[in-house]
Design an enzyme around this catalytic site. Structure first.
Site, PDB file in Angstrom:
ATOM      1  N   TYR A  39      -3.736  26.935  -1.410  1.00 26.67           N
ATOM      2  CA  TYR A  39      -5.427  26.624  -2.084  1.00 26.67           C
ATOM      3  C   TYR A  39      -5.514  28.300  -1.766  1.00 26.67           C
ATOM      4  CZ  TYR A  39     -10.159  25.704  -3.149  1.00 26.67           C
ATOM      5  OH  TYR A  39     -11.734  25.419  -2.898  1.00 26.67           O
ATOM      6  N   GLU A  42     -16.553  18.720  -5.137  1.00 27.70           N
ATOM      7  CA  GLU A  42     -17.279  19.507  -4.391  1.00 27.70           C
ATOM      8  C   GLU A  42     -18.361  17.807  -4.030  1.00 27.70           C
ATOM      9  OE1 GLU A  42     -17.291  22.328  -2.165  1.00 27.70           O
ATOM     10  OE2 GLU A  42     -15.317  23.112  -3.039  1.00 27.70           O
ATOM     11  N   TRP A  83     -13.107  18.905   3.366  1.00 29.75           N
ATOM     12  CA  TRP A  83     -12.507  19.923   1.534  1.00 29.75           C
ATOM     13  C   TRP A  83     -10.760  19.530   1.805  1.00 29.75           C
ATOM     14  CZ3 TRP A  83     -12.646  20.225  -2.648  1.00 29.75           C
ATOM     15  CH2 TRP A  83     -11.355  21.015  -3.440  1.00 29.75           C
TER      16      TRP A  83
END
Length: 201
Positions: A18, A40, A48
């Site tokens: 990522y 988000e 995250w």
């Protein structure tokens, strides 16, 4: 040895992928921006990485982030998703995702695209921050506060200044890669030749 950002846990290959392939790369595709906005907002109060591990499940649950299909979801869909162990089973966040899809479409209609609306906050030019240590990572900015305030005014949910700043980092509105990170300069070089204003106007 390939240097990466100090925040990254390099023991997690999916996290590394990522970071190397997505984080901070400029996005101006509305479908992708809706995906990032959705993820988000789901992250609020969580890490995250927790959301990243659930990303595929979110794609399945929310019609591959087709904003119109998500906007058309109803209370029955909310009840069904509350039974889905692959996503964060928080009713308020699920309801907010459907709400945010409706608001996202309203922004598209008003501005031509969500990308155009979003990138205007940085005058179509990504901000490159000087990141030398973990202490230099911003959590918010004057722009993220203004962006979040405007989203709230437009009816979006679960998108406060910190969450919005994380969104700005993820989609390249700000380049917060460490100065020594192997991704920093290539993104600076890429953005130097990328005329976003022309693409979005």
């Amino acid at each position: 040895m390939c240097k990466r950002c100090l925040w990254l846990d390099e023991s997690k290959p999916d996290y590394v992928a990522y970071h190397d392939d997505e984080w901070g790369d400029p996005i101006w595709d509305d479908n992708k921006l809706f995906e990032f906005i959705t993820l988000e907002s789901a992250q609020a109060g969580l890490s995250w990485y927790t959301i990243l591990k659930k990303r595929a499940h979110y794609r399945d649950a929310f019609h591959n982030f087709n904003v119109q299909l998500v906007a058309d979801m109803n209370e029955g869909d909310v009840e069904r998703l509350m039974q889905n162990p692959g996503i964060v089973r928080n009713r308020a966040k699920i309801v907010a995702t459907i709400n945010n899809a409706k608001r996202f479409i309203e922004v598209q209609q008003a501005y031509g695209s969500f990308a155009k609306y979003q990138w205007e906050f940085v005058d179509f030019t990504p901000i490159v921050n000087d990141i030398k240590s973990k202490a230099d990572y911003p959590a918010t900015s004057e722009i993220s506060i203004r962006f979040a305030k405007d989203l709230k005014k437009k009816g979006f949910k679960f998108l406060g200044p910190t969450t919005v700043y994380a969104h700005m980092q993820a989609c390249g509105m700000v380049n917060d890669h460490d100065n020594d990170c192997h991704r920093k300069q290539p993104l600076v070089d890429k953005l130097a030749t990328l005329d976003l204003a022309s693409k979005l106007n």
